[in-house]
Design an enzyme around this catalytic site. Structure first.
Site, PDB file in Angstrom:
ATOM      1  N   TYR A   1      62.645  75.069  51.006  1.00  0.00           N
ATOM      2  CA  TYR A   1      61.625  74.095  50.577  1.00  0.00           C
ATOM      3  C   TYR A   1      62.007  72.679  51.024  1.00  0.00           C
ATOM      4  CZ  TYR A   1      59.062  71.325  47.001  1.00  0.00           C
ATOM      5  OH  TYR A   1      58.282  70.419  46.331  1.00  0.00           O
TER       6      TYR A   1
ATOM      7  N   ASN B   1      60.801  65.466  39.210  1.00  0.00           N
ATOM      8  CA  ASN B   1      60.564  66.363  38.071  1.00  0.00           C
ATOM      9  C   ASN B   1      59.463  65.866  37.132  1.00  0.00           C
ATOM     10  OD1 ASN B   1      63.493  66.925  39.050  1.00  0.00           O
ATOM     11  ND2 ASN B   1      62.872  68.754  37.938  1.00  0.00           N
TER      12      ASN B   1
ATOM     13  N   ALA C   1      61.689  72.217  54.798  1.00  0.00           N
ATOM     14  CA  ALA C   1      60.298  72.081  55.250  1.00  0.00           C
ATOM     15  C   ALA C   1      59.718  70.726  54.859  1.00  0.00           C
ATOM     16  CB  ALA C   1      59.456  73.209  54.658  1.00  0.00           C
ATOM     17  N   LYS C   2      59.979  70.287  53.632  1.00  0.00           N
ATOM     18  CA  LYS C   2      59.446  68.997  53.165  1.00  0.00           C
ATOM     19  C   LYS C   2      60.047  67.841  53.963  1.00  0.00           C
ATOM     20  CE  LYS C   2      56.775  69.441  49.359  1.00  0.00           C
ATOM     21  NZ  LYS C   2      55.355  69.014  49.364  1.00  0.00           N
TER      22      LYS C   2
ATOM     23  N   VAL D   1      61.468  74.494  34.962  1.00  0.00           N
ATOM     24  CA  VAL D   1      62.191  74.587  33.690  1.00  0.00           C
ATOM     25  C   VAL D   1      61.323  74.255  32.468  1.00  0.00           C
ATOM     26  CG1 VAL D   1      63.216  72.252  33.838  1.00  0.00           C
ATOM     27  CG2 VAL D   1      64.402  74.049  32.598  1.00  0.00           C
ATOM     28  N   LEU D   2      60.446  73.252  32.554  1.00  0.00           N
ATOM     29  CA  LEU D   2      59.639  72.894  31.381  1.00  0.00           C
ATOM     30  C   LEU D   2      58.790  74.084  30.918  1.00  0.00           C
ATOM     31  CD1 LEU D   2      58.455  70.443  29.542  1.00  0.00           C
ATOM     32  CD2 LEU D   2      56.504  70.695  31.064  1.00  0.00           C
TER      33      LEU D   2
ATOM     34  N   SER E   1      70.833  71.333  43.061  1.00  0.00           N
ATOM     35  CA  SER E   1      71.233  69.920  43.137  1.00  0.00           C
ATOM     36  C   SER E   1      71.806  69.588  41.768  1.00  0.00           C
ATOM     37  CB  SER E   1      70.022  69.007  43.331  1.00  0.00           C
ATOM     38  OG  SER E   1      69.234  69.411  44.400  1.00  0.00           O
TER      39      SER E   1
HETATM   40  N1  UDP Z   1      66.778  75.914  35.014  1.00  0.00           N
HETATM   41  C1  UDP Z   1      67.333  76.553  33.895  1.00  0.00           C
HETATM   42  N2  UDP Z   1      66.593  77.498  33.253  1.00  0.00           N
HETATM   43  C2  UDP Z   1      65.332  77.808  33.619  1.00  0.00           C
HETATM   44  C3  UDP Z   1      64.745  77.143  34.729  1.00  0.00           C
HETATM   45  C4  UDP Z   1      65.514  76.198  35.410  1.00  0.00           C
HETATM   46  O1  UDP Z   1      68.481  76.290  33.517  1.00  0.00           O
HETATM   47  O2  UDP Z   1      64.725  78.653  32.955  1.00  0.00           O
HETATM   48  C5  UDP Z   1      67.558  74.884  35.718  1.00  0.00           C
HETATM   49  C6  UDP Z   1      67.646  75.011  37.236  1.00  0.00           C
HETATM   50  O3  UDP Z   1      68.747  75.832  37.607  1.00  0.00           O
HETATM   51  C7  UDP Z   1      67.836  73.566  37.665  1.00  0.00           C
HETATM   52  C8  UDP Z   1      67.006  72.793  36.634  1.00  0.00           C
HETATM   53  O4  UDP Z   1      66.855  73.653  35.514  1.00  0.00           O
HETATM   54  O5  UDP Z   1      69.185  73.183  37.510  1.00  0.00           O
HETATM   55  C9  UDP Z   1      65.624  72.366  37.123  1.00  0.00           C
HETATM   56  O6  UDP Z   1      64.987  73.484  37.668  1.00  0.00           O
HETATM   57  P1  UDP Z   1      63.447  73.519  38.063  1.00  0.00           P
HETATM   58  O7  UDP Z   1      63.156  74.931  38.455  1.00  0.00           O
HETATM   59  O8  UDP Z   1      62.605  72.932  37.002  1.00  0.00           O
HETATM   60  O9  UDP Z   1      63.266  72.603  39.346  1.00  0.00           O
HETATM   61  P2  UDP Z   1      64.215  71.730  40.320  1.00  0.00           P
HETATM   62  O10 UDP Z   1      64.433  70.430  39.649  1.00  0.00           O
HETATM   63  O11 UDP Z   1      65.516  72.489  40.518  1.00  0.00           O
HETATM   64  O12 UDP Z   1      63.420  71.623  41.561  1.00  0.00           O
END
Ligand code: UDP
Length: 347
Positions: free
Chosen positions: A159, A185, A162-163, A205-206, A308
């Site tokens: 991702y 985020n 590509a971005k 994650v949200l 990251s």
């Molecule tokens: N993450 C987590 N549990 C979840 C989903 C995500 O611990 O159920 C962690 C993920 O490994 C990352 C962070 O939360 O460190 C943010 O992940 P997200 O998928 O929201 O997007 P990102 O910021 O990585 O693009």
């Protein structure tokens, strides 16, 4: 392009690509409420924007950027905002080729068409272009930070690659009026989906933590939840786009971070904060809401997952050039998002 787009000028039409997505639905609402403009919206989905489909200032086309005729039509409008993307990390490994088509091939074709027509292309990129940042990395500065992506075998970076290539393409394309937005985020109502209800796989994650809370399942902390993020209200994001519209003369040819550095926290702390907000909304004690479980990234997302460790935006450029600063505190965003999630999905 006029230096200023007047919000009461009813002769202006803006094309909104991805108008049915998370950011798109909020931006569409704001455009209809705060301007007299017409909106030409393109998306595959319209379930988030049903209430706007009958608005006489909104024209909706169900299509995507894979079709050259659609791209050509979008580029007829003087301002084009491109929000369309596959942008959930859960898909970057197994669907890398499709992720690259969605985040490079399609926006590059749109950029070509906008260069031809003279349209101003506001392209939503990502804070992920800053790559595999370390836990002790400092604030990410738009025109200065060095970029390190993980190895090709770590397909998480499909991702970002590509971005980043799209950003380079836009900056290199002769005659294109471009602005790049790098979201940090964004959170708010309508973010992502509930797995098995209106989407499949692992949302960001949200939505994932909200789903766990509503279903009474434990919140999964990937690799201990030590990674940090700066969660930013989608309402701040919408206000930022309005700042762009009002300052076309300085925004063209620039990339901007859009993030709230004051909202930085670890994912473990986010999980705990969401548990407490959920408990307070439901009138429960903390011990009655689901707990936390640590999982490994590869086991959870599949082979090739990487992360990251810190994504802290420098917010100086947006303030200096546009007078913009994100202001919504994380707790306010979490309360709004969880209340919406509960009302939308909880039976
Ligand atoms: N993450 C987590 N549990 C979840 C989903 C995500 O611990 O159920 C962690 C993920 O490994 C990352 C962070 O939360 O460190 C943010 O992940 P997200 O998928 O929201 O997007 P990102 O910021 O990585 O693009």
């Amino acid at each position: 392009m006029n230096a200023t787009l007047r919000f009461d000028d009813s002769s202006i039409t803006v094309a909104l690509v991805g108008c049915g997505g998370f950011i798109g639905c909020h931006l569409l609402r704001a455009l209809l409420e705060r301007t007299q403009w017409r909106i030409f919206g393109v998306d595959l989905d319209s379930y988030r924007i049903q209430e706007f489909l009958s608005n006489s200032r909104f024209e909706f086309l169900s299509a995507d950027l894979a079709e050259p005729a659609v791209v050509e039509r979008i580029a007829r409008y003087p301002v084009v905002v491109n929000l369309a993307a596959i942008c959930t990390p859960g898909r970057y490994m197994a669907e890398a080729a499709e992720v690259i088509r969605s985040n490079y091939n399609h926006p590059a074709a749109l950029a070509d068409a906008c260069a031809q027509s003279g349209s101003w292309l506001i392209h939503f990129s990502t804070s992920e272009i800053y790559g595999k940042t370390a836990a002790d990395s400092s604030a990410l500065v738009e025109d200065e930070s060095e970029i390190v992506l993980g190895p090709v075998t770590a397909s998480r970076w499909s991702y970002a690659t590509a971005k980043l290539l799209t950003e380079r393409y836009l900056t290199g394309l002769a005659g294109l009026n471009w602005t790049v937005v790098r979201p940090f985020n964004f959170v708010g109502p309508y973010m992502d989906f509930m797995p098995g209800v209106d989407g499949e796989g692992i949302p960001r994650v949200l939505a994932n933590f909200s789903t766990a809370l509503v279903r009474g399942e434990s919140l999964k902390l990937v690799n201990g939840g030590v990674a940090k993020r700066c969660f930013t209200s989608v309402h701040d994001a919408v206000d930022f786009v309005f700042c762009l519209f009002a300052n076309a003369n300085v925004a063209i040819g620039e990339a901007f971070n859009v993030g709230n550095a004051e909202n930085e926290l670890s994912i473990a702390d986010l999980a705990q904060m969401m548990r407490l907000v959920y408990a307070s909304i439901k009138g429960k004690s903390e011990s009655d809401v689901p707990g936390i479980e640590v999982v490994s990234g590869e086991a959870y997302y599949g082979k090739g997952y990487d992360d990251s460790m810190r994504r802290l935006p420098s917010v100086e450029k947006a303030l200096r050039l546009l007078g913009f600063k994100a202001i919504v505190p994380l707790k306010v965003s979490l309360e709004e998002s969880l209340r919406w999630f509960i009302g939308h999905y909880e039976v």
